[in-house]
Design an enzyme around this catalytic site. Structure first.
Site, PDB file in Angstrom:
ATOM      1  N   HIS A 145       0.829  -1.199   0.000  1.00 48.77           N
ATOM      2  CA  HIS A 145       0.000   0.000   0.000  1.00 48.77           C
ATOM      3  C   HIS A 145       0.863   1.248   0.000  1.00 48.77           C
ATOM      4  O   HIS A 145       2.080   1.192   0.220  1.00 48.77           O
ATOM      5  CB  HIS A 145      -0.972   0.021   1.196  1.00 48.77           C
ATOM      6  CG  HIS A 145      -0.314   0.090   2.539  1.00 48.77           C
ATOM      7  ND1 HIS A 145       0.131   1.264   3.111  1.00 48.77           N
ATOM      8  CD2 HIS A 145      -0.043  -0.896   3.445  1.00 48.77           C
ATOM      9  CE1 HIS A 145       0.658   1.026   4.301  1.00 48.77           C
ATOM     10  NE2 HIS A 145       0.554  -0.292   4.534  1.00 48.77           N
ATOM     11  N   CYS A 201       3.872  -4.266   6.728  1.00 51.75           N
ATOM     12  CA  CYS A 201       3.405  -4.121   5.348  1.00 51.75           C
ATOM     13  C   CYS A 201       4.541  -3.645   4.430  1.00 51.75           C
ATOM     14  O   CYS A 201       5.614  -3.235   4.890  1.00 51.75           O
ATOM     15  CB  CYS A 201       2.253  -3.132   5.292  1.00 51.75           C
ATOM     16  SG  CYS A 201       0.702  -3.771   5.960  1.00 51.75           S
TER      17      CYS A 201
END
Length: 209
Positions: A173, A184
């Site tokens: 992301h 992430c």
């Protein structure tokens, strides 16, 4: 005197007879001696010019090989198009993963990601991953779901634009490229948008360290 006269008369008579005989001959007059010699001489053979060999260099006989003409069609048949393989892709792009279809590769040590389509790299970009204690796990995963305007329920509703999840709560992301994440894979906004639009549920994600 009488003898001389008779002899002279005889000579005169013979001369007249000779002239008369010459006048009464029906054949051709005898040719002069010189003409008879030429007529009797055998005809000389026509002169044959001898080849001139002085100062002439004989060049060696060379055999010229037939010129080969290669048509475009023949060249096309004989020129094999290189087959694109995963190994060739890895060597040219530096991607350490082996992906034959569509997916993404993450190299945690190199801090780089690769977007792959049909086994070929279509995009490569820098990234950041999990910080110590929250390291991004390595292994082979698959895209499970996507959310273009995701917000984290774990981190106070923090925005996670263009999220592509592939391992539980871990996703690609938009995020900071100067600060590590909680696990992430942070990408620039343009790259995260490209990953979101290109990757589909089920595509392979390989993470190596």
């Amino acid at each position: 005197m009488t003898r001389i006269g008779a002899a002279g008369s005889a000579v005169a008579v013979l001369g007249v007879l000779g002239v008369s005989a010459g006048l009464t001959m029906t054949g051709p007059a005898p040719a002069p001696v010189a003409d008879r010699a030429i007529a009797q001489a055998p005809a000389a053979a026509s002169p044959v010019a001898a080849p001139i060999t002085a100062d002439v260099t004989t060049l060696p006989t060379t055999t010229t090989a037939p010129r080969t003409t290669t048509t475009k069609a023949a060249a096309k048949r004989t020129t094999a198009k290189p087959t694109t393989t995963t190994a060739a892709t890895k060597q040219s792009s530096g991607m350490p993963c082996s992906i034959s279809g569509d997916g993404a590769c993450v190299d945690l040590s190199a801090k780089r990601v690769w977007l792959v389509q049909d086994g070929e790299v279509v995009r490569s970009a820098p990234m950041t991953s999990g910080r110590p204690g929250e390291r991004t796990p390595t292994g082979t995963f698959h895209v499970t779901w996507k959310d273009a305007d995701h917000r984290s329920s774990e981190f106070n509703d923090a925005p996670m634009p263009w999220s592509v999840f592939f391992n539980g709560g871990i996703a690609f992301h938009t995020g900071s490229l100067s600060r590590q994440s909680a696990g992430c894979i942070h990408l620039s906004d343009s790259v995260a948008r490209t990953f979101f639009r290109t990757l589909s549920v089920g595509d392979t994600v390989v993470v190596v360290r």
